[in-house]
Design a protein around this motif. Structure first.
Motif, PDB file in Angstrom:
ATOM      1  N   LEU A 124       0.838  -1.191   0.000  1.00 23.17           N
ATOM      2  CA  LEU A 124       0.000   0.000   0.000  1.00 23.17           C
ATOM      3  C   LEU A 124       0.873   1.242   0.000  1.00 23.17           C
ATOM      4  CD1 LEU A 124      -2.969   0.947   0.175  1.00 23.17           C
ATOM      5  CD2 LEU A 124      -2.685   1.029   2.642  1.00 23.17           C
ATOM      6  N   GLN A 125       0.701   2.054  -1.012  1.00 24.55           N
ATOM      7  CA  GLN A 125       1.402   3.322  -1.129  1.00 24.55           C
ATOM      8  C   GLN A 125       0.388   4.434  -1.354  1.00 24.55           C
ATOM      9  OE1 GLN A 125       4.664   3.605  -0.666  1.00 24.55           O
ATOM     10  NE2 GLN A 125       4.938   1.394  -0.436  1.00 24.55           N
ATOM     11  N   ASP A 126       0.692   5.584  -0.833  1.00 26.34           N
ATOM     12  CA  ASP A 126      -0.211   6.719  -0.998  1.00 26.34           C
ATOM     13  C   ASP A 126      -0.143   7.222  -2.439  1.00 26.34           C
ATOM     14  OD1 ASP A 126      -0.168   6.259   1.634  1.00 26.34           O
ATOM     15  OD2 ASP A 126       0.337   8.284   2.263  1.00 26.34           O
ATOM     16  N   ASP A 127      -1.261   7.235  -3.120  1.00 28.23           N
ATOM     17  CA  ASP A 127      -1.340   7.721  -4.492  1.00 28.23           C
ATOM     18  C   ASP A 127      -2.028   9.080  -4.473  1.00 28.23           C
ATOM     19  OD1 ASP A 127      -1.318   8.007  -7.189  1.00 28.23           O
ATOM     20  OD2 ASP A 127      -2.917   6.553  -7.594  1.00 28.23           O
ATOM     21  N   VAL A 128      -1.269  10.119  -4.112  1.00 29.28           N
ATOM     22  CA  VAL A 128      -1.851  11.452  -3.944  1.00 29.28           C
ATOM     23  C   VAL A 128      -1.054  12.452  -4.766  1.00 29.28           C
ATOM     24  CG1 VAL A 128      -2.760  10.981  -1.652  1.00 29.28           C
ATOM     25  CG2 VAL A 128      -0.448  11.843  -1.888  1.00 29.28           C
ATOM     26  N   ASP A 129      -1.695  13.546  -5.084  1.00 30.08           N
ATOM     27  CA  ASP A 129      -1.040  14.608  -5.841  1.00 30.08           C
ATOM     28  C   ASP A 129      -0.090  15.368  -4.928  1.00 30.08           C
ATOM     29  OD1 ASP A 129      -2.493  13.946  -8.112  1.00 30.08           O
ATOM     30  OD2 ASP A 129      -4.157  15.271  -7.549  1.00 30.08           O
ATOM     31  N   PRO A 130       1.010  15.867  -5.490  1.00 29.19           N
ATOM     32  CA  PRO A 130       1.949  16.628  -4.661  1.00 29.19           C
ATOM     33  C   PRO A 130       1.363  17.967  -4.229  1.00 29.19           C
ATOM     34  CG  PRO A 130       2.613  16.701  -6.974  1.00 29.19           C
ATOM     35  CD  PRO A 130       1.485  15.716  -6.879  1.00 29.19           C
ATOM     36  N   LEU A 131       1.861  18.481  -3.125  1.00 25.43           N
ATOM     37  CA  LEU A 131       1.460  19.794  -2.652  1.00 25.43           C
ATOM     38  C   LEU A 131       1.975  20.865  -3.601  1.00 25.43           C
ATOM     39  CD1 LEU A 131       2.283  19.543   1.166  1.00 25.43           C
ATOM     40  CD2 LEU A 131       0.012  19.918   0.208  1.00 25.43           C
ATOM     41  N   PRO A 132       1.257  21.951  -3.759  1.00 24.87           N
ATOM     42  CA  PRO A 132       1.810  23.093  -4.509  1.00 24.87           C
ATOM     43  C   PRO A 132       3.090  23.587  -3.841  1.00 24.87           C
ATOM     44  CG  PRO A 132      -0.555  23.359  -4.140  1.00 24.87           C
ATOM     45  CD  PRO A 132      -0.126  22.196  -3.312  1.00 24.87           C
ATOM     46  N   PHE A 133       4.066  23.949  -4.655  1.00 27.10           N
ATOM     47  CA  PHE A 133       5.351  24.350  -4.087  1.00 27.10           C
ATOM     48  C   PHE A 133       5.209  25.577  -3.192  1.00 27.10           C
ATOM     49  CE2 PHE A 133       9.580  26.430  -4.372  1.00 27.10           C
ATOM     50  CZ  PHE A 133      10.300  25.437  -3.722  1.00 27.10           C
ATOM     51  N   ALA A 134       4.264  26.455  -3.516  1.00 25.55           N
ATOM     52  CA  ALA A 134       4.052  27.642  -2.674  1.00 25.55           C
ATOM     53  C   ALA A 134       3.616  27.242  -1.266  1.00 25.55           C
ATOM     54  CB  ALA A 134       3.004  28.553  -3.322  1.00 25.55           C
ATOM     55  N   THR A 135       2.798  26.171  -1.155  1.00 26.49           N
ATOM     56  CA  THR A 135       2.371  25.690   0.159  1.00 26.49           C
ATOM     57  C   THR A 135       3.544  25.118   0.934  1.00 26.49           C
ATOM     58  OG1 THR A 135       0.197  25.168  -0.749  1.00 26.49           O
ATOM     59  CG2 THR A 135       0.778  24.140   1.335  1.00 26.49           C
ATOM     60  N   VAL A 136       4.436  24.399   0.227  1.00 28.09           N
ATOM     61  CA  VAL A 136       5.633  23.848   0.865  1.00 28.09           C
ATOM     62  C   VAL A 136       6.500  24.967   1.428  1.00 28.09           C
ATOM     63  CG1 VAL A 136       7.751  22.547   0.459  1.00 28.09           C
ATOM     64  CG2 VAL A 136       5.614  21.770  -0.563  1.00 28.09           C
ATOM     65  N   VAL A 137       6.729  25.997   0.598  1.00 25.15           N
ATOM     66  CA  VAL A 137       7.559  27.122   1.036  1.00 25.15           C
ATOM     67  C   VAL A 137       6.923  27.827   2.235  1.00 25.15           C
ATOM     68  CG1 VAL A 137       8.490  29.371   0.362  1.00 25.15           C
ATOM     69  CG2 VAL A 137       8.535  27.456  -1.260  1.00 25.15           C
ATOM     70  N   GLU A 138       5.622  28.036   2.186  1.00 20.38           N
ATOM     71  CA  GLU A 138       4.919  28.712   3.280  1.00 20.38           C
ATOM     72  C   GLU A 138       5.048  27.930   4.587  1.00 20.38           C
ATOM     73  OE1 GLU A 138       0.339  30.089   4.425  1.00 20.38           O
ATOM     74  OE2 GLU A 138       0.812  29.341   2.420  1.00 20.38           O
ATOM     75  N   THR A 139       4.894  26.600   4.512  1.00 20.08           N
ATOM     76  CA  THR A 139       4.995  25.776   5.719  1.00 20.08           C
ATOM     77  C   THR A 139       6.404  25.816   6.293  1.00 20.08           C
ATOM     78  OG1 THR A 139       3.270  24.284   4.880  1.00 20.08           O
ATOM     79  CG2 THR A 139       4.686  23.454   6.650  1.00 20.08           C
ATOM     80  N   ILE A 140       7.418  25.681   5.431  1.00 24.46           N
ATOM     81  CA  ILE A 140       8.808  25.665   5.905  1.00 24.46           C
ATOM     82  C   ILE A 140       9.172  27.002   6.543  1.00 24.46           C
ATOM     83  CG2 ILE A 140      11.218  25.554   5.161  1.00 24.46           C
ATOM     84  CD1 ILE A 140      10.380  23.479   3.113  1.00 24.46           C
ATOM     85  N   GLU A 141       8.815  28.093   5.882  1.00 27.19           N
ATOM     86  CA  GLU A 141       9.180  29.406   6.404  1.00 27.19           C
ATOM     87  C   GLU A 141       8.457  29.713   7.715  1.00 27.19           C
ATOM     88  OE1 GLU A 141      10.323  31.627   2.174  1.00 27.19           O
ATOM     89  OE2 GLU A 141       8.454  32.142   3.216  1.00 27.19           O
ATOM     90  N   ALA A 142       7.197  29.256   7.827  1.00 27.90           N
ATOM     91  CA  ALA A 142       6.469  29.478   9.078  1.00 27.90           C
ATOM     92  C   ALA A 142       7.044  28.649  10.215  1.00 27.90           C
ATOM     93  CB  ALA A 142       4.989  29.145   8.874  1.00 27.90           C
ATOM     94  N   GLU A 143       7.452  27.409   9.924  1.00 29.06           N
ATOM     95  CA  GLU A 143       7.965  26.518  10.967  1.00 29.06           C
ATOM     96  C   GLU A 143       9.396  26.860  11.378  1.00 29.06           C
ATOM     97  OE1 GLU A 143       6.506  23.747  12.622  1.00 29.06           O
ATOM     98  OE2 GLU A 143       4.681  24.712  11.891  1.00 29.06           O
ATOM     99  N   LEU A 144      10.245  27.205  10.400  1.00 29.40           N
ATOM    100  CA  LEU A 144      11.662  27.432  10.687  1.00 29.40           C
ATOM    101  C   LEU A 144      11.979  28.905  10.941  1.00 29.40           C
ATOM    102  CD1 LEU A 144      13.371  24.976   8.140  1.00 29.40           C
ATOM    103  CD2 LEU A 144      12.600  24.573  10.479  1.00 29.40           C
ATOM    104  N   GLY A 145      11.031  29.804  10.647  1.00 34.83           N
ATOM    105  CA  GLY A 145      11.221  31.210  10.979  1.00 34.83           C
ATOM    106  C   GLY A 145      12.238  31.919  10.123  1.00 34.83           C
ATOM    107  N   GLY A 146      12.307  31.608   8.854  1.00 30.65           N
ATOM    108  CA  GLY A 146      13.237  32.284   7.951  1.00 30.65           C
ATOM    109  C   GLY A 146      12.830  32.066   6.510  1.00 30.65           C
TER     110      GLY A 146
END
Length: 625
Positions: A124-146
């Motif tokens: 069983l593997q997750d067959d899902v679409d990737p997150l938009p890159f803008a969402t990835v950047v937003e999450t990383i910057e909010a979590e890491l503070g930079g």
């Protein structure tokens, strides 16, 4: 593993730790059939009544809530069994991340599903679409503070992998170190919380109304699912697991666990060193000619045996996709042994943070770097781990060694100690079957013996005979089954039972040496001396009380009061019945001589009889309630 502050949701009312009860002390009506749960209920029941599982559902007592055959779309029930199992797996993916994780948990339970479905769920593997890159950047910057450009010199927009809970990207830190960054999907916790609450209600319903619920700890299955999700939704847990495993396995120089980059890790972002290796199934024939992979298989099995039997904390998902072969000449991070041997810094950095302190201990405990190491194995993804209690660890040690030594009777006894037999459990028949099963596998040729498959057969036999085993054993069987696959991929002739036997013998010898430790023997001698010193006084007290006829023994029998009340009730009913019978007989004898008096007697007997019947009926109903 229960941790404060980690679970993404609070236990719902009616959880196993907080039973659903009303103000009068009686159980509240289950919320399983609440309107908001009906779509999930229909989808879940459909999983186990369609896709070729109708007969299985009826055998488990699900017939009453399953739709009838004419209600099922023929297009959803393919005839080919493998195709049905594939459709079952795809349907789980369609239902969302909680069902995907449920499928992964069910893949460890051959006592619940047919083998072909278990095999399919293992893929069983997750067959899902990737997150938009803008969402990835937003999450990383909010979590890491930079800003992302300040945190990394390079960040690959195309993910290395996507899953229902998150996705992974390759990146490079400012100091040039290659890393992978796992980013959690936004809003996933809220989505999962309601699904878990529904699964709890469904598990309680099945326990109360199905045959499977009598033989399997279904509530334990859901608790296992909940713990797995709680750990995977807090990447700090995975970071601690990875650091702990790196330290625990520092004595195995052929095993590489990537180090966590602590400053770049939060609850929703995890950054680790990047591994560049070859998947187990992709080892080329040329590499097999150049390198000997058998030492890798042996070291991996020994490392897992240490985690299971000594540490009590093991990586519970060692499938081939989470293990890589690291060949010489590739750019990869160092093991603790390599760090100690090759790090040329004059003054190592002082550790201050928790994970840095664990890494320092890993270097202190690392085995010397052998000169004959050419290839290594790397383990990744420590979101799913398991912990075993001391009692469970001791039981697992006995179970594995008895299987390896062909002592089936003792293996059966160990399983009975660890499990919970139901009322109709037949221990003699169960022992015979377990002994036969162990002997049959012991006689197989080297390379054909699979420890995980043996464990699965033991679990299935236990289920059939009515022995409920703890969920930890099924997770252990899953782990050993995956290790079998990895061992065979490294060396087709490798037999894990030989390694298990040798490890068990060494562990037994080491425990015997500890028992003979001078300090332990001195402590035992001191305790024995205290007992001997106190013994004359205690014997004097006992003999004095015996002589004064003041010696009493108290026996606590919690059910004796209930038994006495029951006997008193029976005696009262018998006595009332005798009075009623005597009154009827006397009235019948008076009828020819004193008709009026006899009639009065019959009326009294009738009233007494009606009173007795109503009293018994009301009392019994109150007792049932």
């Amino acid at each position: 593993m229960h941790r404060r502050g980690i679970s993404p949701y609070r236990p719902a009312r009616g959880s196993p730790d907080q039973p659903a009860i009303g103000t009068d002390g009686a159980p509240r009506r289950r919320m399983l059939f609440a309107p908001r749960y009906l779509p999930r209920l229909a989808a879940t029941v459909g999983l186990f009544t369609r896709y070729g599982l109708r007969d299985f559902a009826h055998r488990q007592g699900l017939k009453g809530i399953a739709p009838e055959p004419e209600e099922i779309d023929a297009g959803e029930s393919p005839q080919d069994t493998r195709a049905q199992a594939i459709a079952f797996r795809k349907r789980l993916v369609e239902l969302g991340p909680a069902y995907i994780k449920l499928g992964q948990v069910l893949s460890t339970r051959p006592d619940l599903l047919p083998n072909i479905y278990v095999e399919e769920l293992e893929q069983l593997q997750d067959d899902v679409d990737p997150l938009p890159f803008a969402t990835v950047v937003e999450t990383i910057e909010a979590e890491l503070g930079g800003r992302l450009s300040k945190l990394f010199t390079h960040f690959d927009e195309t993910p290395l992998g996507t899953a229902s809970l998150g996705q992974v990207h390759a990146a490079e830190l400012r100091n040039g170190r290659s890393v992978v960054v796992k980013v959690q999907r936004p809003g996933i916790r809220v989505q999962l919380a309601d699904d878990i609450e529904f699964f709890r209600e469904l598990a309680r319903f099945l326990v109360a109304h199905t045959k499977a619920g009598e033989r399997v700890d279904l509530v334990g299955v859901i608790q296992q699912l909940e713990r797995a999700l709680a750990d995977e939704l807090d990447y700090r847990v995975e970071a601690r697991n990875a650091a702990s495993m790196r330290r625990a396995l520092a004595t195995y120089p052929r095993l590489l666990i990537p180090k966590v980059i602590e400053g770049y890790t939060t609850e929703r972002v995890l950054t680790t060193e990047r591994i560049r290796g070859v998947k187990i199934g992709a080892i080329s024939p040329l590499a097999r000619l150049d390198y000997d992979f058998r030492p890798l298989a042996e070291e991996l099995i020994r490392a897992y045996l240490q985690q299971i039997t000594i540490d009590g904390h093991f990586h519970a998902d060692p499938h081939p996709g989470n293990i890589f072969v690291v060949l010489p000449g590739t750019e990869n991070p160092w093991t603790p042994s390599e760090t100690v041997a090759l790090d040329r810094r004059d003054a190592p950095r002082t550790a201050h943070t928790p994970l840095a302190l664990v890494e320092e201990r890993a270097r202190q405990e690392a085995a010397p770097l052998p000169g004959d190491i050419d290839v290594k194995l790397s383990l990744i993804d420590f979101g799913m781990t398991a912990r075993l209690s001391t009692r469970m660890r001791d039981g697992v040690i006995r179970l594995l060694t008895t299987i390896a030594d062909n002592r089936g009777d003792e293996a059966a006894g160990t399983l009975v100690e660890l499990g919970d037999p139901i009322a109709e459990f037949d221990r003699q028949a169960y022992t015979r079957e377990i002994a036969s099963l162990v002997a049959r596998n012991y006689d197989l040729a080297i390379g054909d013996v699979q420890a995980g498959e043996v464990m699965y057969e033991l679990i299935d036999a236990s289920y059939q005979h009515g022995l409920r085993l703890p969920a930890e054993l099924t997770l252990l069987a899953k782990t050993l089954f995956n290790l079998d696959a990895v061992g065979r991929a490294l060396d087709p002739t490798f037999s894990p039972l030989e390694t298990i036997r040798d490890f068990g013998n060494r562990l037994t010898a080491e425990r015997a040496r500890k028992e003979l430790d001078p300090r332990r023997m001195l402590r035992a001698a001191m305790e024995a001396g205290d007992l001997i010193n106190a013994l004359p006084h205690r014997l004097d007290l006992i003999s004095t009380r015996l002589a004064n006829n003041d010696f009493a023994v108290r026996v606590d029998t919690p059910q004796i009061e209930i038994l006495l009340k029951g006997l008193q009730k029976v005696a009262n009913r018998i006595f009332s019945g005798l009075i009623l019978a005597g009154l009827l007989i006397a009235s019948a004898m008076l009828m020819p001589h004193r008709r009026s008096l006899a009639t009065v007697g019959f009326w009294v007997a009738a009233g007494l009889g009606v009173y007795m019947v109503l009293s018994i009926w009301i009392t019994d109903r109150r007792g049932k309630g």
